[in-house]
Design a protein around this motif. Structure first.
Motif, PDB file in Angstrom:
ATOM      1  N   PRO A  65       0.811  -1.228   0.000  1.00 21.11           N
ATOM      2  CA  PRO A  65       0.000   0.000   0.000  1.00 21.11           C
ATOM      3  C   PRO A  65       0.839   1.271   0.000  1.00 21.11           C
ATOM      4  O   PRO A  65       1.941   1.295   0.552  1.00 21.11           O
ATOM      5  N   GLN A  66       0.303   2.275  -0.647  1.00 22.08           N
ATOM      6  CA  GLN A  66       0.897   3.614  -0.714  1.00 22.08           C
ATOM      7  C   GLN A  66      -0.197   4.617  -0.369  1.00 22.08           C
ATOM      8  O   GLN A  66      -1.377   4.339  -0.559  1.00 22.08           O
ATOM      9  N   MET A  67       0.202   5.785   0.076  1.00 24.29           N
ATOM     10  CA  MET A  67      -0.765   6.864   0.287  1.00 24.29           C
ATOM     11  C   MET A  67      -1.333   7.250  -1.078  1.00 24.29           C
ATOM     12  O   MET A  67      -0.581   7.390  -2.048  1.00 24.29           O
ATOM     13  N   ILE A  68      -2.642   7.424  -1.152  1.00 29.84           N
ATOM     14  CA  ILE A  68      -3.274   7.761  -2.431  1.00 29.84           C
ATOM     15  C   ILE A  68      -2.718   9.069  -2.998  1.00 29.84           C
ATOM     16  O   ILE A  68      -2.551   9.213  -4.199  1.00 29.84           O
ATOM     17  N   GLY A  69      -2.381  10.010  -2.135  1.00 29.65           N
ATOM     18  CA  GLY A  69      -1.805  11.274  -2.596  1.00 29.65           C
ATOM     19  C   GLY A  69      -0.464  11.083  -3.281  1.00 29.65           C
ATOM     20  O   GLY A  69      -0.140  11.769  -4.250  1.00 29.65           O
ATOM     21  N   ASP A  70       0.331  10.133  -2.785  1.00 29.66           N
ATOM     22  CA  ASP A  70       1.626   9.841  -3.409  1.00 29.66           C
ATOM     23  C   ASP A  70       1.447   9.174  -4.772  1.00 29.66           C
ATOM     24  O   ASP A  70       2.181   9.459  -5.720  1.00 29.66           O
ATOM     25  N   VAL A  71       0.452   8.293  -4.868  1.00 32.87           N
ATOM     26  CA  VAL A  71       0.151   7.645  -6.144  1.00 32.87           C
ATOM     27  C   VAL A  71      -0.315   8.706  -7.145  1.00 32.87           C
ATOM     28  O   VAL A  71       0.152   8.751  -8.289  1.00 32.87           O
ATOM     29  N   ALA A  72      -1.205   9.576  -6.706  1.00 36.63           N
ATOM     30  CA  ALA A  72      -1.711  10.634  -7.586  1.00 36.63           C
ATOM     31  C   ALA A  72      -0.577  11.554  -8.039  1.00 36.63           C
ATOM     32  O   ALA A  72      -0.497  11.924  -9.215  1.00 36.63           O
ATOM     33  N   PHE A  73       0.316  11.921  -7.108  1.00 42.92           N
ATOM     34  CA  PHE A  73       1.428  12.814  -7.452  1.00 42.92           C
ATOM     35  C   PHE A  73       2.301  12.192  -8.534  1.00 42.92           C
ATOM     36  O   PHE A  73       2.657  12.846  -9.511  1.00 42.92           O
ATOM     37  N   TYR A  74       2.635  10.914  -8.393  1.00 35.22           N
ATOM     38  CA  TYR A  74       3.446  10.256  -9.412  1.00 35.22           C
ATOM     39  C   TYR A  74       2.699  10.199 -10.750  1.00 35.22           C
ATOM     40  O   TYR A  74       3.266  10.466 -11.811  1.00 35.22           O
ATOM     41  N   MET A  75       1.405   9.881 -10.694  1.00 35.06           N
ATOM     42  CA  MET A  75       0.635   9.686 -11.919  1.00 35.06           C
ATOM     43  C   MET A  75       0.254  10.999 -12.612  1.00 35.06           C
ATOM     44  O   MET A  75      -0.192  10.970 -13.760  1.00 35.06           O
ATOM     45  N   GLU A  76       0.460  12.129 -11.960  1.00 34.26           N
ATOM     46  CA  GLU A  76       0.183  13.425 -12.595  1.00 34.26           C
ATOM     47  C   GLU A  76       0.966  13.575 -13.896  1.00 34.26           C
ATOM     48  O   GLU A  76       0.523  14.257 -14.809  1.00 34.26           O
ATOM     49  N   ARG A  77       2.107  12.943 -14.019  1.00 39.47           N
ATOM     50  CA  ARG A  77       2.903  13.049 -15.246  1.00 39.47           C
ATOM     51  C   ARG A  77       2.235  12.357 -16.424  1.00 39.47           C
ATOM     52  O   ARG A  77       2.637  12.551 -17.568  1.00 39.47           O
ATOM     53  N   PHE A  78       1.217  11.534 -16.182  1.00 39.27           N
ATOM     54  CA  PHE A  78       0.535  10.800 -17.242  1.00 39.27           C
ATOM     55  C   PHE A  78      -0.872  11.338 -17.522  1.00 39.27           C
ATOM     56  O   PHE A  78      -1.651  10.697 -18.209  1.00 39.27           O
ATOM     57  N   ARG A  79      -1.207  12.499 -16.959  1.00 37.31           N
ATOM     58  CA  ARG A  79      -2.570  13.015 -17.123  1.00 37.31           C
ATOM     59  C   ARG A  79      -2.829  13.439 -18.569  1.00 37.31           C
ATOM     60  O   ARG A  79      -1.912  13.797 -19.305  1.00 37.31           O
ATOM     61  N   VAL A  80      -4.099  13.386 -18.946  1.00 43.66           N
ATOM     62  CA  VAL A  80      -4.526  13.723 -20.295  1.00 43.66           C
ATOM     63  C   VAL A  80      -5.324  15.027 -20.235  1.00 43.66           C
ATOM     64  O   VAL A  80      -6.264  15.142 -19.451  1.00 43.66           O
ATOM     65  N   LEU A  81      -4.945  15.996 -21.057  1.00 43.40           N
ATOM     66  CA  LEU A  81      -5.567  17.315 -21.104  1.00 43.40           C
ATOM     67  C   LEU A  81      -5.661  17.916 -19.702  1.00 43.40           C
ATOM     68  O   LEU A  81      -6.735  18.156 -19.176  1.00 43.40           O
ATOM     69  N   MET A  82      -4.487  18.091 -19.085  1.00 44.07           N
ATOM     70  CA  MET A  82      -4.347  18.651 -17.734  1.00 44.07           C
ATOM     71  C   MET A  82      -5.143  17.852 -16.685  1.00 44.07           C
ATOM     72  O   MET A  82      -5.557  18.384 -15.677  1.00 44.07           O
ATOM     73  N   GLY A  83      -5.382  16.596 -16.972  1.00 44.77           N
ATOM     74  CA  GLY A  83      -6.089  15.735 -16.032  1.00 44.77           C
ATOM     75  C   GLY A  83      -7.586  15.736 -16.199  1.00 44.77           C
ATOM     76  O   GLY A  83      -8.286  14.975 -15.547  1.00 44.77           O
ATOM     77  N   PHE A  84      -8.113  16.568 -17.093  1.00 43.61           N
ATOM     78  CA  PHE A  84      -9.559  16.596 -17.290  1.00 43.61           C
ATOM     79  C   PHE A  84     -10.059  15.227 -17.747  1.00 43.61           C
ATOM     80  O   PHE A  84     -11.122  14.780 -17.342  1.00 43.61           O
ATOM     81  N   PHE A  85      -9.274  14.566 -18.588  1.00 43.09           N
ATOM     82  CA  PHE A  85      -9.643  13.233 -19.049  1.00 43.09           C
ATOM     83  C   PHE A  85      -8.906  12.143 -18.281  1.00 43.09           C
ATOM     84  O   PHE A  85      -8.679  11.049 -18.791  1.00 43.09           O
ATOM     85  N   GLY A  86      -8.526  12.435 -17.045  1.00 38.24           N
ATOM     86  CA  GLY A  86      -7.877  11.445 -16.209  1.00 38.24           C
ATOM     87  C   GLY A  86      -6.449  11.169 -16.632  1.00 38.24           C
ATOM     88  O   GLY A  86      -5.711  12.065 -17.009  1.00 38.24           O
ATOM     89  N   CYS A  87      -6.088   9.899 -16.591  1.00 37.27           N
ATOM     90  CA  CYS A  87      -4.710   9.466 -16.830  1.00 37.27           C
ATOM     91  C   CYS A  87      -4.636   8.649 -18.119  1.00 37.27           C
ATOM     92  O   CYS A  87      -5.591   7.971 -18.487  1.00 37.27           O
ATOM     93  N   ASN A  88      -3.508   8.695 -18.771  1.00 34.57           N
ATOM     94  CA  ASN A  88      -3.273   7.879 -19.950  1.00 34.57           C
ATOM     95  C   ASN A  88      -3.313   6.404 -19.539  1.00 34.57           C
ATOM     96  O   ASN A  88      -2.460   5.941 -18.786  1.00 34.57           O
ATOM     97  N   ALA A  89      -4.294   5.694 -20.036  1.00 34.98           N
ATOM     98  CA  ALA A  89      -4.493   4.291 -19.644  1.00 34.98           C
ATOM     99  C   ALA A  89      -3.314   3.407 -20.019  1.00 34.98           C
ATOM    100  O   ALA A  89      -3.097   2.366 -19.400  1.00 34.98           O
TER     101      ALA A  89
END
Length: 175
Positions: A65-89
């Motif tokens: 397990p990881q803190m959800i905030g840490d997972v989100a922070f790492y995954m921000e680099r994969f966001r689509v259209l500034m995160g509006f469309f979530g993350c690149n699957a």
């Protein structure tokens, strides 16, 4: 000054401004509870956080397990259209591997006890996508975070019941 929606703004918001979901527990119903107030990209996670939640839930499933905030922070680099469309699957495998998970992108769920699947919620290209963690148990498929407003695990009989009749966008087998 941090810009709202930036990686650093979201990290500060998610770690300092909002109460965290219970550490080491699966998350269901991204529109419910503490997770709904977290941010990913320019939106609240209740709108676009399913990929982050699927990776978080896979790590919990694997006992990493990881803190959800840490997972989100790492995954921000994969966001689509500034995160509006979530993350690149197609980047979920990179995030899983970053946190020590053994996974591989596959074309079919055959032989997979646990997998992350991204699928169209309705017609391809004309609807939103959704990403969930699935675990096979006793002939059923447990689907975590199946619905935005349902805080329990959904049980399905088949992958088609989970993802619909259209071909899934991406599948990651979790080992």
């Amino acid at each position: 000054m941090l810009i709202k929606g930036s990686r650093r703004y979201n990290l500060r918001h998610n770690s300092e401004k909002v109460e965290q979901p219970a550490f080491g527990k699966m998350i269901n119903g991204q529109g419910l509870g503490f997770v709904s107030r977290l941010r990913y990209g320019i939106c609240p996670m209740s709108f676009n956080g399913c990929e982050v939640i699927a990776v978080h839930n896979a790590l919990v499933y694997l006992g990493k397990p990881q803190m959800i905030g840490d997972v989100a922070f790492y995954m921000e680099r994969f966001r689509v259209l500034m995160g509006f469309f979530g993350c690149n699957a197609y980047s979920l495998g990179r995030a899983l591997k970053h946190f020590g998970a053994d996974c591989q992108r596959v074309k079919s769920t055959d032989g997979a006890k646990a997998f992350i699947i991204t699928f169209w919620t309705k017609r391809p290209l004309f609807s939103m996508i959704h990403t969930v963690l699935c675990v096979r148990e006793a002939g059923m498929i447990k689907v975590y975070n199946r619905y935005n407003n349902v805080g329990t695990v959904e049980l399905c009989n088949s992958v088609e019941e989970v993802a619909g009749k259209y071909r899934p966008i991406a599948i990651y087998k979790i080992s």
